[in-house]
Write a protein that holds these residues in place. Structure first.
Motif, PDB file in Angstrom:
ATOM      1  N   VAL A   1      17.407  15.462 -16.805  1.00 58.34           N
ATOM      2  CA  VAL A   1      17.169  16.870 -16.494  1.00 58.34           C
ATOM      3  C   VAL A   1      17.893  17.293 -15.224  1.00 58.34           C
ATOM      4  O   VAL A   1      18.488  18.372 -15.161  1.00 58.34           O
ATOM      5  CB  VAL A   1      15.658  17.138 -16.358  1.00 58.34           C
ATOM      6  N   TYR A   2      17.870  16.424 -14.201  1.00 53.76           N
ATOM      7  CA  TYR A   2      18.434  16.828 -12.920  1.00 53.76           C
ATOM      8  C   TYR A   2      19.948  16.992 -12.964  1.00 53.76           C
ATOM      9  O   TYR A   2      20.547  17.579 -12.055  1.00 53.76           O
ATOM     10  CB  TYR A   2      18.025  15.852 -11.809  1.00 53.76           C
ATOM     11  N   LYS A   3      20.589  16.500 -14.033  1.00 56.49           N
ATOM     12  CA  LYS A   3      22.042  16.636 -14.154  1.00 56.49           C
ATOM     13  C   LYS A   3      22.450  17.850 -14.978  1.00 56.49           C
ATOM     14  O   LYS A   3      23.642  18.044 -15.257  1.00 56.49           O
ATOM     15  CB  LYS A   3      22.643  15.368 -14.781  1.00 56.49           C
ATOM     16  N   GLN A   4      21.496  18.685 -15.369  1.00 50.61           N
ATOM     17  CA  GLN A   4      21.803  19.798 -16.269  1.00 50.61           C
ATOM     18  C   GLN A   4      22.892  20.717 -15.714  1.00 50.61           C
ATOM     19  O   GLN A   4      23.858  21.033 -16.417  1.00 50.61           O
ATOM     20  CB  GLN A   4      20.539  20.609 -16.561  1.00 50.61           C
ATOM     21  N   SER A   5      22.763  21.150 -14.471  1.00 50.45           N
ATOM     22  CA  SER A   5      23.743  22.079 -13.896  1.00 50.45           C
ATOM     23  C   SER A   5      25.122  21.434 -13.795  1.00 50.45           C
ATOM     24  O   SER A   5      26.144  22.063 -14.118  1.00 50.45           O
ATOM     25  CB  SER A   5      23.280  22.546 -12.511  1.00 50.45           C
ATOM     26  N   GLU A   6      25.156  20.184 -13.360  1.00 50.97           N
ATOM     27  CA  GLU A   6      26.435  19.479 -13.214  1.00 50.97           C
ATOM     28  C   GLU A   6      27.123  19.311 -14.564  1.00 50.97           C
ATOM     29  O   GLU A   6      28.338  19.513 -14.696  1.00 50.97           O
ATOM     30  CB  GLU A   6      26.204  18.114 -12.559  1.00 50.97           C
ATOM     31  N   VAL A   7      26.353  18.932 -15.579  1.00 51.47           N
ATOM     32  CA  VAL A   7      26.909  18.734 -16.913  1.00 51.47           C
ATOM     33  C   VAL A   7      27.402  20.062 -17.490  1.00 51.47           C
ATOM     34  O   VAL A   7      28.476  20.131 -18.106  1.00 51.47           O
ATOM     35  CB  VAL A   7      25.861  18.083 -17.843  1.00 51.47           C
ATOM     36  N   LEU A   8      26.645  21.139 -17.281  1.00 53.29           N
ATOM     37  CA  LEU A   8      27.068  22.442 -17.796  1.00 53.29           C
ATOM     38  C   LEU A   8      28.364  22.896 -17.124  1.00 53.29           C
ATOM     39  O   LEU A   8      29.274  23.413 -17.798  1.00 53.29           O
ATOM     40  CB  LEU A   8      25.962  23.469 -17.577  1.00 53.29           C
TER      41      LEU A   8
ATOM     42  N   ASP B   1       9.413  13.315 -19.913  1.00 48.54           N
ATOM     43  CA  ASP B   1       9.860  14.712 -19.792  1.00 48.54           C
ATOM     44  C   ASP B   1      10.986  14.867 -18.776  1.00 48.54           C
ATOM     45  O   ASP B   1      11.064  15.873 -18.067  1.00 48.54           O
ATOM     46  CB  ASP B   1       8.685  15.625 -19.403  1.00 48.54           C
ATOM     47  N   LYS B   2      11.862  13.871 -18.705  1.00 49.26           N
ATOM     48  CA  LYS B   2      12.963  13.905 -17.747  1.00 49.26           C
ATOM     49  C   LYS B   2      14.331  13.907 -18.431  1.00 49.26           C
ATOM     50  O   LYS B   2      15.351  13.779 -17.754  1.00 49.26           O
ATOM     51  CB  LYS B   2      12.882  12.704 -16.812  1.00 49.26           C
ATOM     52  N   LEU B   3      14.353  14.063 -19.767  1.00 54.64           N
ATOM     53  CA  LEU B   3      15.611  14.004 -20.504  1.00 54.64           C
ATOM     54  C   LEU B   3      15.850  15.293 -21.279  1.00 54.64           C
ATOM     55  O   LEU B   3      14.910  15.959 -21.732  1.00 54.64           O
ATOM     56  CB  LEU B   3      15.615  12.823 -21.474  1.00 54.64           C
ATOM     57  N   LEU B   4      17.119  15.639 -21.433  1.00 55.74           N
ATOM     58  CA  LEU B   4      17.546  16.774 -22.243  1.00 55.74           C
ATOM     59  C   LEU B   4      18.586  16.308 -23.250  1.00 55.74           C
ATOM     60  O   LEU B   4      19.241  15.281 -23.055  1.00 55.74           O
ATOM     61  CB  LEU B   4      18.189  17.853 -21.368  1.00 55.74           C
ATOM     62  N   LYS B   5      18.716  17.076 -24.313  1.00 53.13           N
ATOM     63  CA  LYS B   5      19.847  16.879 -25.225  1.00 53.13           C
ATOM     64  C   LYS B   5      20.716  18.125 -25.161  1.00 53.13           C
ATOM     65  O   LYS B   5      20.231  19.246 -25.305  1.00 53.13           O
ATOM     66  CB  LYS B   5      19.386  16.652 -26.654  1.00 53.13           C
TER      67      LYS B   5
END
Length: 364
Positions: A205-212, A130-134
């Motif tokens: 998941v922890y990179k979501q804000s940076e990637v956005l 549960d640590k990955l997003l697409k």
């Protein structure tokens, strides 16, 4: 150079979000915006270590175990932890810890131990879940390559040993711009059809804000369309323990002697010998006995950790050989990891290995 830049280099290898929920990795004391003079690396922060940092002119201490691990409501100097924090504050010393985030990192302590034993075909023993997003987004064809490369550059699109991974589908998007908009293409008030590329990439998941932020910075649309989907996939590049294969099969006795020599041990604890050869080796530094069932399910021949309970040596029966090398002994090499990370990034920065970093467990 600021202290935060030194710490950023460590967190590139061992991001803070990789730590376990019970942990307290990161900055313990001090102002990371001050100029970095020199760093002292250690396993545990003690009063002797803080005194050593003062004597050496270091304003940064990097430890494996967090100084502030348990919560407290006052800072009066009643314990060595509080005294260390007070002294660090008096001398403007930043105290920082990389604990379970370094344990769970792909290039962390367990990988280091695996390299010491020359293990091959290594993989995480218990990958994080549960640590990955697409991320799915829609971009005009003309900007698809720019958007993809931008996402790759901030850490999206990594799958196992591969990077720059994406899936792309060409299609047609529609939109009508309102009166108060400034559309990149099309006219206000008119339905517009645009040939677009649907881009899909995986990210932690922890990179979501940076990637956005990266996506929005280069996407030509005033209102980019995007979706983040939670994935149930395990993250093969982060998690507890590691498992790999010896270059050649060994007898159990020979392997235990190899372990003693490699870790410079005077004594090693192990369960009953099974009379079976050793080839597949599982490792978890520190208190890793919770991974014994994982190692057994992987069909490893031996599980190495820092410490285990008395009954653990019974419970493994003949399913696996259990060997404990000592908590301190299994993590002493974290100092080497810190040293290597910083010296490679900043070769002219002064780093000291603590000479007052000692095992709290004594042997007679």
């Amino acid at each position: 150079m600021k202290i935060r830049e030194i710490l950023h280099a460590i967190e590139q290898i061992a991001p803070i979000p990789l730590q376990e929920s019970f942990d307290n990795s990161g900055v313990q004391v001090g102002d990371v915006n001050q100029e970095a003079r020199a760093a002292l690396v250690c396993i545990d922060v003690t009063e002797a270590v803080v005194d050593e940092a003062v004597a050496l002119g270091c304003n940064l201490i990097i430890s494996h175990h967090p100084l502030a691990f348990r919560s407290f409501k006052s800072l009066t100097g009643k314990s060595y932890v509080e005294r260390c924090m007070i002294k660090a504050c008096k001398h403007d010393i930043v105290v920082y810890a990389a604990h379970t985030n370094l344990d769970n990192a792909w290039q962390g302590i367990n990988q280091y131990l695996a390299d010491m034993l020359n293990l091959q075909h290594v993989r995480i023993l218990d990958p994080q879940k549960d640590k990955l997003l697409k991320l799915v987004t829609f971009v005009p064809h003309s900007h698809a390559e720019l958007v993809r490369n931008t996402l790759f550059n901030v850490g999206a699109g990594n799958i196992g040993g591969y990077d720059s991974c994406s899936f792309n589908v060409h299609g047609e998007g529609t939109f009508r711009a309102g009166d108060d908009t400034n559309p990149y293409v099309g006219e206000r008030g008119e339905l517009h059809y645009e040939q677009e590329t649907r881009i899909e990439v995986i990210l932690p998941v922890y990179k979501q804000s940076e990637v956005l932020r990266a996506l929005i910075s280069v996407h030509p649309y005033e209102e980019p369309a995007y979706d983040f989907y939670a994935l149930t996939n395990v993250w093969e590049k982060a998690g507890s323990g590691i498992v790999g294969t010896l270059p050649e099969e060994m007898d159990e006795d020979d392997f235990l002697y190899l372990l003693k020599d490699t870790f410079h041990l005077n004594i090693i604890q192990h369960s009953a010998l099974r009379g079976k050869p050793v080839r597949d080796v599982a490792i978890c530094s520190g208190s890793g006995a919770f991974l014994i069932p994982k190692a057994i399910s992987y069909s490893a021949d031996v599980f190495i950790t820092g410490e285990a309970k008395y009954n653990d040596f019974y419970d493994v029966e003949d399913k696996i050989l259990l060997a404990t090398v000592g908590h301190y002994e299994s993590e002493i090499f974290t100092k080497n990891i810190f040293f290597d990370i910083i010296s490679k990034k900043y070769p002219n920065f002064v780093i000291h290995m603590s000479g007052f970093d000692v095992n709290p467990v004594n042997y007679l």
